[in-house]
Every structure is written in C-alpha cells, then in structure tokens.
Design a protein around this motif. Structure first.
Motif, mmCIF file in Angstrom:
data_model
loop_
_atom_site.group_PDB
_atom_site.id
_atom_site.type_symbol
_atom_site.label_atom_id
_atom_site.label_comp_id
_atom_site.label_asym_id
_atom_site.label_seq_id
_atom_site.Cartn_x
_atom_site.Cartn_y
_atom_site.Cartn_z
ATOM 1 N N PRO A 99 0.847 -1.209 0.000
ATOM 2 C CA PRO A 99 0.000 0.000 0.000
ATOM 3 C C PRO A 99 0.870 1.242 0.000
ATOM 4 O O PRO A 99 2.026 1.218 0.410
ATOM 5 N N PHE A 100 0.308 2.354 -0.462
ATOM 6 C CA PHE A 100 1.059 3.600 -0.498
ATOM 7 C C PHE A 100 1.245 4.189 0.895
ATOM 8 O O PHE A 100 2.175 4.953 1.128
ATOM 9 N N GLY A 101 0.373 3.825 1.824
ATOM 10 C CA GLY A 101 0.505 4.311 3.193
ATOM 11 C C GLY A 101 1.453 3.441 4.009
ATOM 12 O O GLY A 101 2.054 2.490 3.516
ATOM 13 N N GLU A 102 1.568 3.766 5.287
ATOM 14 C CA GLU A 102 2.487 3.039 6.160
ATOM 15 C C GLU A 102 1.874 1.760 6.703
ATOM 16 O O GLU A 102 2.599 0.851 7.123
ATOM 17 N N THR A 103 0.570 1.658 6.732
ATOM 18 C CA THR A 103 -0.093 0.478 7.286
ATOM 19 C C THR A 103 -0.956 -0.209 6.230
ATOM 20 O O THR A 103 -1.408 0.420 5.271
ATOM 21 N N VAL A 104 -1.176 -1.500 6.431
ATOM 22 C CA VAL A 104 -2.015 -2.286 5.534
ATOM 23 C C VAL A 104 -3.438 -2.313 6.087
ATOM 24 O O VAL A 104 -3.692 -2.898 7.139
ATOM 25 N N ALA A 105 -4.344 -1.659 5.370
ATOM 26 C CA ALA A 105 -5.731 -1.614 5.822
ATOM 27 C C ALA A 105 -6.458 -2.912 5.500
ATOM 28 O O ALA A 105 -7.352 -3.356 6.235
ATOM 29 N N ARG A 106 -6.102 -3.534 4.391
ATOM 30 C CA ARG A 106 -6.736 -4.789 3.975
ATOM 31 C C ARG A 106 -5.842 -5.476 2.948
ATOM 32 O O ARG A 106 -4.970 -4.845 2.345
ATOM 33 N N ASP A 131 -5.914 3.361 -1.423
ATOM 34 C CA ASP A 131 -6.933 3.185 -0.394
ATOM 35 C C ASP A 131 -6.434 2.315 0.759
ATOM 36 O O ASP A 131 -7.224 1.899 1.609
ATOM 37 N N GLY A 132 -5.145 2.018 0.761
ATOM 38 C CA GLY A 132 -4.559 1.291 1.889
ATOM 39 C C GLY A 132 -4.462 -0.210 1.738
ATOM 40 O O GLY A 132 -4.124 -0.909 2.701
ATOM 41 N N ALA A 133 -4.718 -0.732 0.554
ATOM 42 C CA ALA A 133 -4.698 -2.184 0.376
ATOM 43 C C ALA A 133 -3.337 -2.686 -0.089
ATOM 44 O O ALA A 133 -2.652 -2.035 -0.870
#
Length: 317
Positions: A99-106, A131-133
C-alpha cells in the motif's frame, strides 16, 4: 500436409522478402495480396480437417486454445521496484504490491483471466493501494515464462487455492473473466474470503469456450468435441457445471462488475446472479467491454468502495 497452392504462395512471399541486389522486390503490395489469401487457405484446410477428422482436430485446437500467449517478466518488475515476486510452486506466483501508506488496511488477491496480464489492472491496483490495500496479483500457470505451457481450469483453481493457503488470508478476492469462473469453483471447494468481486465473469463457461471454437471456423461434431477436450483438460472442474447450485450456497458479499455490451460473457447471465447469490449485487455499465471495463474509472471506483466497505454497508445496499 501443405497444399501445392499454399506452398506456392509461401514461396512467392519468401522471394518477395528477399528481392534482388539490383532491384529489391516491392514487398508491401504483394504481402497485401498474399496474407489474406494465406489466411483463407489456412482456414479452408482447418475446416477440411474438422470434417474428415473431427476428434483429432478438436484435440489439437484445444491444446492451442489452452496455450498461453502472454507472460510476465517478474525479474524486470522486481528490478524496477514495482512489486515483490513470490513463487507458488514452479508454474505460478504472485506480485505483491505494498500500500502507499504506512499500514495495511486490507489484503486483496487479484486474479487475471486465461490470456490476461497484470498490466491490465495497473489503474485498479493503484486505486486499491491508494486506499490502503496490499494487492497480491496472482500469475496463473503458464504465464511466468514465454511458451511455458498451458492454463486450464484446474490450474486456475489450484493457483487461487494455493495463494490463499500460503499467502492469505485475504479480505477480498477480485477475479476477471475465466479467473472469476475459477474463483467460483475455489469458493465451492472451501476457499474462505469475506468479499468477492467478479469482473466480466462468464458464468456459462462452456458457452465462452464454444464461442472461442467458432473463431477457428469449426462447427458441428468438431466444435462439440473441442468444448469437451477443453473441459477434460480442466478436470475435475467440468465447464458444463451449473453455476446456480454453487451460487445458492455462498455467504460472501459479492459484487458483479460487467459491461452491458460484453461480447464474451452475456450480461443476461450475471444479471441473474443477485437473485441467486444471497449477498450479491451487480454494477452494470453501459460503457466499456469485456476487457476495457477493468480500466474504467467508474468501475474502479465501484470496486474500491466495495472492497473497503464495512459489513453494515452491505446490509444497507
């Protein structure tokens, strides 16, 4: 066995390519005349073979139909830092996109079709990552190296199942074309996943294969045998397996994404799915086609929102 006319045409084409030192032959005009003729002659020979030896012709065409024409250069993709390659045995694997963010949302598993390629899903993968995936793009059997082999329904189901067992669990699985058909078989076999997206899904797989056979110019007994051979190669997952009994038992949330003018999988099939699959809903688009819909912004937005939705949102739909 080549006919004399076909041999003559190929010889003429070879001479035209070579030309002479003094006067190179004008290849363009000759090619324009010969290529359509060669195609017509090849089709006539094939139709003759289908009449004389329908069983043998069907077996040969089935192998050709299942042969993989696309492949993924995983080393190049890894070298460019696009994704991490993880092997699933010798003939399949996944490309893991963080994911582009630091945490994996899903976590999402993406399954392409028989002649599909991960690059078809570049826009969808980017939207899911934004979207965090974490997106694991499955590479089906036969797609790791050029000319490596064939990809049957059995191979598709096995690859999906192995990915889930070794790299899962996944919050959602998105599958396109015959990959969606394989996903339905995998779910029926016990694959666990909360959310399912079927894109351009041919629920009547035998109909799709029969359509493919007509593109070779065959019909009648040869076409029937062709469908049988393709189905036999994918055993135990018979192409004629009715989809309704499998769908009736599903409890996953399901989104069907389909183009109204899909030439390969009639929209009438998937329009009936929400009435059979208790947790299914359909998003039918007037634009796009069988493959183009994957890159359409409205379809991508629909898929991304569905994958990220909470269970309460499903009940409200």
């Amino acid at each position: 066995m080549k006919t004399p006319d076909l041999q003559f045409a190929r010889l003429a084409l070879a001479k035209a390519r070579a030309g002479t030192a003094e006067s190179p032959a004008p290849l363009g005009p000759l090619r324009a005349r010969l290529v359509p003729w060669l195609r017509s002659a090849r089709r006539a020979v094939l139709q003759g073979a289908a009449t004389v030896a329908p069983g043998l012709t069907a077996r040969l065409l089935a192998r050709r139909y299942l042969a993989v024409g696309t492949w993924v250069d995983t080393a190049r993709i890894e070298a460019r830092g696009i994704a991490q390659f993880i092997a699933l045995g010798e003939d399949a694997g996944i490309l893991r996109h963080a994911p582009f963010g630091e945490t994996v949302a899903r976590r999402v598993l993406l399954v392409h079709g028989h002649e599909g390629h991960v690059r078809q899903f570049a826009r969808l993968i980017r939207a899911l990552r934004q979207d965090g995936a974490q997106v694991d793009a499955l590479i089906l059997p036969g797609h790791l190296k050029p000319g490596q082999g064939h990809c049957s329904m059995a191979g598709i189901v096995a690859a999906i199942t192995r990915a889930a067992q070794e790299q899962g669990p996944y919050d959602a699985v998105i599958a396109h074309c015959v990959g969606a058909s394989g996903l339905l078989f995998a779910l029926d076999g016990g694959l666990a996943c909360a959310r399912v997206v079927l894109v351009s899904a041919p629920l009547e797989v035998a109909r799709l294969v029969r359509y493919g056979g007509t593109q070779y110019g065959i019909g009648g007994r040869c076409l029937d045998a062709f469908v049988h051979e393709v189905s036999r190669a994918g055993a135990p997952y018979a192409l004629e397996t009715p989809w309704r009994p499998m769908a009736e038992d599903r409890r996953e949330a399901c989104l069907v994404v389909h183009a109204r003018d899909d030439y390969a999988a009639p929209v009438s099939e998937v329009e009936a799915l929400p009435g059979v699959w208790p947790g299914a809903q359909a998003a039918i688009f007037d634009e796009g086609d069988h493959n183009g819909i994957i890159a359409m912004a409205p379809a991508i937005a629909e898929i991304t929102a569905f994958v990220a939705a909470e269970p309460e949102a499903d009940a409200a739909r």
